[in-house]
Design a protein around this motif. Structure first.
Motif, PDB file in Angstrom:
ATOM      1  N   GLY A   1       0.818  -1.201   0.000  1.00  0.00           N
ATOM      2  CA  GLY A   1       0.000   0.000   0.000  1.00  0.00           C
ATOM      3  C   GLY A   1       0.854   1.253   0.000  1.00  0.00           C
ATOM      4  N   SER A   2       0.423   2.240   0.760  1.00  0.00           N
ATOM      5  CA  SER A   2       1.142   3.513   0.815  1.00  0.00           C
ATOM      6  C   SER A   2       2.513   3.348   1.461  1.00  0.00           C
ATOM      7  CB  SER A   2       0.321   4.534   1.593  1.00  0.00           C
ATOM      8  OG  SER A   2       1.081   5.715   1.800  1.00  0.00           O
ATOM      9  N   THR A   3       3.535   3.916   0.825  1.00  0.00           N
ATOM     10  CA  THR A   3       4.887   3.865   1.386  1.00  0.00           C
ATOM     11  C   THR A   3       5.215   5.097   2.214  1.00  0.00           C
ATOM     12  OG1 THR A   3       5.766   4.838  -0.653  1.00  0.00           O
ATOM     13  CG2 THR A   3       5.759   2.420  -0.493  1.00  0.00           C
ATOM     14  N   THR A   4       4.314   6.088   2.219  1.00  0.00           N
ATOM     15  CA  THR A   4       4.579   7.328   2.953  1.00  0.00           C
ATOM     16  C   THR A   4       3.774   7.432   4.245  1.00  0.00           C
ATOM     17  OG1 THR A   4       2.920   8.470   1.610  1.00  0.00           O
ATOM     18  CG2 THR A   4       5.208   8.573   0.858  1.00  0.00           C
ATOM     19  N   ALA A   5       2.611   6.790   4.293  1.00  0.00           N
ATOM     20  CA  ALA A   5       1.765   6.857   5.497  1.00  0.00           C
ATOM     21  C   ALA A   5       2.326   5.966   6.599  1.00  0.00           C
ATOM     22  CB  ALA A   5       0.338   6.426   5.156  1.00  0.00           C
ATOM     23  N   ALA A   6       1.945   6.280   7.834  1.00  0.00           N
ATOM     24  CA  ALA A   6       2.358   5.453   8.965  1.00  0.00           C
ATOM     25  C   ALA A   6       1.736   4.064   8.829  1.00  0.00           C
ATOM     26  CB  ALA A   6       1.914   6.098  10.272  1.00  0.00           C
ATOM     27  N   PRO A   7       2.462   3.004   9.164  1.00  0.00           N
ATOM     28  CA  PRO A   7       1.915   1.649   9.009  1.00  0.00           C
ATOM     29  C   PRO A   7       0.683   1.423   9.894  1.00  0.00           C
ATOM     30  CG  PRO A   7       3.968   1.604  10.258  1.00  0.00           C
ATOM     31  CD  PRO A   7       3.831   2.986   9.714  1.00  0.00           C
ATOM     32  N   GLU A   8      -0.312   0.776   9.324  1.00  0.00           N
ATOM     33  CA  GLU A   8      -1.546   0.476  10.049  1.00  0.00           C
ATOM     34  C   GLU A   8      -1.595  -0.976  10.525  1.00  0.00           C
ATOM     35  OE1 GLU A   8      -4.282   1.484   7.016  1.00  0.00           O
ATOM     36  OE2 GLU A   8      -4.091   3.655   7.319  1.00  0.00           O
ATOM     37  N   VAL A   9      -0.731  -1.791   9.987  1.00  0.00           N
ATOM     38  CA  VAL A   9      -0.634  -3.186  10.411  1.00  0.00           C
ATOM     39  C   VAL A   9       0.795  -3.664  10.194  1.00  0.00           C
ATOM     40  CG1 VAL A   9      -1.269  -4.134   8.139  1.00  0.00           C
ATOM     41  CG2 VAL A   9      -1.673  -5.506  10.190  1.00  0.00           C
ATOM     42  N   ARG A  10       1.198  -4.566  11.040  1.00  0.00           N
ATOM     43  CA  ARG A  10       2.544  -5.142  10.945  1.00  0.00           C
ATOM     44  C   ARG A  10       2.417  -6.624  11.257  1.00  0.00           C
ATOM     45  NH1 ARG A  10       7.084  -5.193  14.688  1.00  0.00           N
ATOM     46  NH2 ARG A  10       9.069  -4.986  13.591  1.00  0.00           N
ATOM     47  N   TYR A  11       2.874  -7.468  10.339  1.00  0.00           N
ATOM     48  CA  TYR A  11       2.753  -8.906  10.586  1.00  0.00           C
ATOM     49  C   TYR A  11       3.976  -9.649  10.057  1.00  0.00           C
ATOM     50  CZ  TYR A  11       0.976  -9.088   5.714  1.00  0.00           C
ATOM     51  OH  TYR A  11       0.814  -8.973   4.355  1.00  0.00           O
ATOM     52  N   LEU A  12       4.164 -10.832  10.627  1.00  0.00           N
ATOM     53  CA  LEU A  12       5.242 -11.718  10.190  1.00  0.00           C
ATOM     54  C   LEU A  12       4.596 -12.826   9.381  1.00  0.00           C
ATOM     55  CD1 LEU A  12       8.376 -12.270  10.733  1.00  0.00           C
ATOM     56  CD2 LEU A  12       7.551 -14.070  12.253  1.00  0.00           C
ATOM     57  N   VAL A  13       5.076 -13.031   8.182  1.00  0.00           N
ATOM     58  CA  VAL A  13       4.508 -14.054   7.313  1.00  0.00           C
ATOM     59  C   VAL A  13       5.633 -14.902   6.744  1.00  0.00           C
ATOM     60  CG1 VAL A  13       4.543 -12.614   5.243  1.00  0.00           C
ATOM     61  CG2 VAL A  13       2.865 -14.468   5.426  1.00  0.00           C
ATOM     62  N   GLY A  14       5.342 -16.149   6.511  1.00  0.00           N
ATOM     63  CA  GLY A  14       6.352 -17.036   5.945  1.00  0.00           C
ATOM     64  C   GLY A  14       5.743 -18.380   5.640  1.00  0.00           C
ATOM     65  N   TYR A  15       6.599 -19.319   5.273  1.00  0.00           N
ATOM     66  CA  TYR A  15       6.089 -20.660   5.035  1.00  0.00           C
ATOM     67  C   TYR A  15       6.967 -21.677   5.755  1.00  0.00           C
ATOM     68  CZ  TYR A  15       9.622 -21.031   1.286  1.00  0.00           C
ATOM     69  OH  TYR A  15      10.788 -21.049   0.563  1.00  0.00           O
ATOM     70  N   CYS A  16       6.345 -22.788   6.074  1.00  0.00           N
ATOM     71  CA  CYS A  16       7.003 -23.836   6.845  1.00  0.00           C
ATOM     72  C   CYS A  16       7.632 -24.863   5.912  1.00  0.00           C
ATOM     73  CB  CYS A  16       5.998 -24.551   7.746  1.00  0.00           C
ATOM     74  SG  CYS A  16       4.933 -23.460   8.686  1.00  0.00           S
ATOM     75  N   VAL A  17       8.550 -25.614   6.451  1.00  0.00           N
ATOM     76  CA  VAL A  17       9.106 -26.762   5.743  1.00  0.00           C
ATOM     77  C   VAL A  17       8.941 -27.978   6.649  1.00  0.00           C
ATOM     78  CG1 VAL A  17      10.776 -25.410   4.444  1.00  0.00           C
ATOM     79  CG2 VAL A  17      11.430 -26.327   6.667  1.00  0.00           C
ATOM     80  N   PHE A  18       8.877 -29.139   6.037  1.00  0.00           N
ATOM     81  CA  PHE A  18       8.747 -30.376   6.789  1.00  0.00           C
ATOM     82  C   PHE A  18       9.872 -31.315   6.389  1.00  0.00           C
ATOM     83  CE2 PHE A  18       4.389 -28.731   6.398  1.00  0.00           C
ATOM     84  CZ  PHE A  18       4.094 -28.583   7.743  1.00  0.00           C
ATOM     85  N   GLY A  19      10.540 -31.889   7.398  1.00  0.00           N
ATOM     86  CA  GLY A  19      11.653 -32.782   7.132  1.00  0.00           C
ATOM     87  C   GLY A  19      11.234 -34.103   6.529  1.00  0.00           C
ATOM     88  N   ALA A  20       9.986 -34.508   6.748  1.00  0.00           N
ATOM     89  CA  ALA A  20       9.513 -35.794   6.255  1.00  0.00           C
ATOM     90  C   ALA A  20       9.321 -35.758   4.740  1.00  0.00           C
ATOM     91  CB  ALA A  20       8.197 -36.169   6.929  1.00  0.00           C
ATOM     92  N   PRO A  21       9.887 -36.723   4.009  1.00  0.00           N
ATOM     93  CA  PRO A  21       9.659 -36.768   2.564  1.00  0.00           C
ATOM     94  C   PRO A  21       8.195 -36.954   2.205  1.00  0.00           C
ATOM     95  CG  PRO A  21      11.515 -38.174   3.175  1.00  0.00           C
ATOM     96  CD  PRO A  21      10.832 -37.767   4.451  1.00  0.00           C
ATOM     97  N   ASP A  22       7.419 -37.577   3.103  1.00  0.00           N
ATOM     98  CA  ASP A  22       6.006 -37.804   2.831  1.00  0.00           C
ATOM     99  C   ASP A  22       5.136 -36.766   3.529  1.00  0.00           C
ATOM    100  OD1 ASP A  22       6.670 -38.722   5.318  1.00  0.00           O
ATOM    101  OD2 ASP A  22       5.251 -40.370   5.311  1.00  0.00           O
TER     102      ASP A  22
END
Length: 314
Positions: free
Chosen positions: A102-123
């Motif tokens: 969104g806007s790069t100049t306005a003060a942030p309205e939300v802050r979150y950590l996002v990512g994806y998981c990995v699994f060691g199991a081949p299945d």
């Protein structure tokens, strides 16, 4: 006493090494949809909206944690969300390493950590089917504490920050998967274990996977009629009882084949099959290749991975 959840998590070997901090302001929407990826999001400050395929939109607030073990496609957006004609927001990398929507100049309205998981199991794909399609945790004090620790670690520039963050996220992931009180988890193992009657049947299956279980026997473990048990299990777990049992037996068989310390006859016996032949037919139908070929493929893959690690450290 058998712990079905611990069994599944131990075979999955979950980790969360990939994450990024995102801030946003104004009207924005970003879509994700990568089959096979398990995404998570921890809202650190503010609020936003989650739209996951097959579910009603959810307003997320600070302290919330969302996990989508099998991504069907989802969108994150501002509150209120932009109109349907507004183009998707493109993230901009800020000087501090955060990503802005969104806007790069306005003060942030939300802050979150996002990512994806990995699994060691081949299945992992097989085991992930035992988990809910969507977990939304709110109002859980343990989860809130972990999210706060993650937020503090994201803000700080302490030594070994990435290592500590990865470990915290692993604990957060497991805690979210086993959380039931105060969650809106869809059908899956977590909901099944929260049901006292179904939990008794699940523990029995995990404690004795080799036993020739029938729906009627499992219904007796749950102290329910056969029809009531079948309907309740299928609705809460998202799969029929025998399908769940087959999935778990195949996961155990794959694990035993990877270890290479059991003969085929022993594996067949430990997973509930009367002979190597009946085990081989069931395994081939479910996995797509005979157990012997699967075991050889795992040996080759392990040797390749070991060689790659050795070369990297040479």
């Amino acid at each position: 006493m058998s712990d079905p959840f611990a069994d599944v998590v131990a075979l999955l070997q979950p980790g969360a090494p990939f994450s990024k901090v995102v801030t946003a302001a104004g009207l924005w929407r970003v879509r994700r949809g990568e089959p096979g990826r398990t995404f998570y999001c921890a809202v650190l400050d503010g609020a936003c909206q989650l739209e996951a395929q097959g579910h009603e939109p959810v307003a997320l607030q600070a302290g919330d944690f969302v996990l989508i073990p099998s991504t069907q496609g989802f969108a994150m957006s501002s509150l209120p969300p932009p109109g349907p004609d507004q183009p998707e927001a493109m993230p901009v990398v800020l000087p501090g390493g955060e990503f802005r929507l969104g806007s790069t100049t306005a003060a942030p309205e939300v802050r979150y950590l996002v990512g994806y998981c990995v699994f060691g199991a081949p299945d992992a794909d097989l085991l992930v089917t035992l988990l809910p399609q969507l977990v939304h945790v709110r109002g859980d004090s343990r989860l809130a504490t972990l999210v706060q620790l993650v937020a503090d670690e994201c803000r700080a520039q302490r030594p070994a920050r990435d290592v500590v963050l990865a470990r915290l996220l692993e604990v957060l992931l497991v805690e979210a998967l086993r959380s039931t009180a105060g969650t809106a988890a869809s059908a899956g193992l977590a909901r099944g274990l929260a049901d006292e009657r179904l939990a008794a049947a699940l523990r029995s299956m995990h404690a004795s996977p080799a036993q020739p279980w029938t729906v009627a026997q499992l219904a007796r473990e749950a102290a329910l009629s056969r029809s009531a048990f079948f309907e309740r299990f299928s609705r809460v777990l998202g799969v029929a009882p025998m399908e769940y049992l087959l999935t778990w037996r195949m996961a155990l068989a794959k694990d035993l084949l990877r270890r290479d310390d059991c003969g085929m006859a022993e594996i067949a016996e430990r997973t509930g099959y009367s002979s190597v032949n009946t085990f081989g037919v069931a395994f081939t139908r479910h996995v797509g290749m005979p157990p012997g070929r699967y075991a050889r493929a795992q040996v080759r893959e392990h040797a390749h991975d070991s060689a790659a690690v050795a070369e990297a450290h040479a």
